[in-house]
Design a protein around this motif. Sequence first.
Motif, PDB file in Angstrom:
ATOM      1  N   PRO A 234      -0.574  -5.147  12.018  1.00 11.20           N
ATOM      2  CA  PRO A 234      -1.475  -4.730  10.934  1.00 11.20           C
ATOM      3  C   PRO A 234      -1.332  -3.244  10.625  1.00 11.20           C
ATOM      4  N   GLU A 235      -1.707  -2.883   9.427  1.00  6.81           N
ATOM      5  CA  GLU A 235      -1.656  -1.487   9.021  1.00  6.81           C
ATOM      6  C   GLU A 235      -2.806  -0.721   9.677  1.00  6.81           C
ATOM      7  N   ARG A 236      -2.544   0.545  10.002  1.00  7.50           N
ATOM      8  CA  ARG A 236      -3.608   1.392  10.551  1.00  7.50           C
ATOM      9  C   ARG A 236      -4.497   1.877   9.422  1.00  7.50           C
ATOM     10  N   ARG A 237      -5.760   1.989   9.735  1.00 11.06           N
ATOM     11  CA  ARG A 237      -6.650   2.489   8.697  1.00 11.06           C
ATOM     12  C   ARG A 237      -6.631   4.023   8.683  1.00 11.06           C
TER      13      ARG A 237
ATOM     14  N   SER B  80       5.977  -1.895   2.114  1.00 13.41           N
ATOM     15  CA  SER B  80       5.206  -2.286   3.296  1.00 13.41           C
ATOM     16  C   SER B  80       5.588  -1.428   4.497  1.00 13.41           C
TER      17      SER B  80
ATOM     18  N   ARG C 288       4.276   2.167   4.055  1.00  7.02           N
ATOM     19  CA  ARG C 288       2.840   2.302   4.337  1.00  7.02           C
ATOM     20  C   ARG C 288       2.580   2.300   5.835  1.00  7.02           C
ATOM     21  N   LYS C 289       3.245   1.388   6.545  1.00  4.95           N
ATOM     22  CA  LYS C 289       3.006   1.292   7.990  1.00  4.95           C
ATOM     23  C   LYS C 289       3.506   2.537   8.716  1.00  4.95           C
TER      24      LYS C 289
END
Lengths: 172, 257
Positions: free
Chosen positions: A93-96, A150, A153-154
């Motif tokens: 999952p992506e980090r916030r 993607s 972003r990660k």
Amino acid sequence: MLPHLDAAYRLARWLARDEADAEDLVQEAYVRAWRFFETLRGEDAKPWLMRIVRNQWFSRARSEAGRGKMAPFEAVEAEAEAALQAEMDPDGPERRLMRLEDQALIRKAMADLPDEFREVLVLREVEDMAYRDLAEVTGVPIGTVMSRLSRARKMLGERVRRMSEEAGHGAF
Amino acid sequence: MEHSEAQKRVEAYADNELAPGAATAFEAHLETCADCREQLGTVMANRRVLADALDPGAAPAALRARIAGITSASARPNLAHRRAAPAWWLQAAALAGVAILSSGATFAVLGRQDGGRVQTLMDAHVRAQDPGKAIEVVSSDRHTVKPWLDARLDFAPPVTDFAAQGFPLLGGRLDYVEGRRAAVMVYGRRKHTVDVFVRPSGDGPPPPRSADRRGYHLIGWRKGGFDWWAVSDVDADELKALRQLIEKDGADHSGRS
């Protein structure tokens, strides 16, 4: 009078990462495009103009690196993929990112990403351009745009987190 | 929708890029999956943060002024270029000479003379892609372009705007084909340009009918006392469509007079 100039400037700013270079890049692109200005008003001209800016940048980077020495996109992407694998699970999952996070930190992490990643991030997140338009600007298929975006972003999220820890902000 | 499939679509959904059917299916999955809701929330929150953090702002006023100055100065008919044109033509001829040595296969088909001429025309088109050189009179109005060309040539080229048919007239310039002046009408085709060279038919052979070189296409024809060449990087079929428009236009005019 000069359509899409702000958008072209923002892209050039992130590609060149230097104010003077960015302005030169935009100026070159507009001189190249000026004879189409009458037909450049519409939104569909924006990707075309952005493509001129990025092609100027990549051809300049290529000639500075010496003919044939510049790695092809596939190699850049593979290298970025390897770096991402080393840093984190690319399928995870992506980090916030924190809204109140130091914005300078985010910009610093962004500046360290490969050209191809900065490019899709600024086009998508700042210019809010559609995948189809990103494909037109970058000259790669939409599927590649999606995976590149993607990963970008990660990788950005992960680097912000690490830099934040190193800077002593602590984990969040 | 399976969870693993939904996970792959979180970003596309956040980017508003899922097709309506897929978006509905994704939303149905979201109702039942806290994990995907969490990820979607992260992606969307990050988008908002990045939109702010990565925005370097508007272009500086000085840059805007500098570019406006350059582009408006170049938009005037470029007198300096016209004087320089013969030198360009010599340069193009030299390039053509190199090409004759290096691409024998093409010239076997076209004939030596045509081959040189094809190269000259293509070089002229490619050279015209340089900033400030493509169009000396910038206008979509044939009543502006035609008098400008007429005043500088010893013949009166037919000039027509085909904007309604998808080839808007962008302007015109003068160029040289084999050392003789030719009128060039510049047409737009989506985001490309087409150069249409025209000059009175002389004693020489008719223009080569077609040629392709490094992504550029050329078609030529002889009609109504003129030799025509259309050069561009658009598809050869599109050049043929433009040729048909020009030929039909010529026939319409001669029918009326």
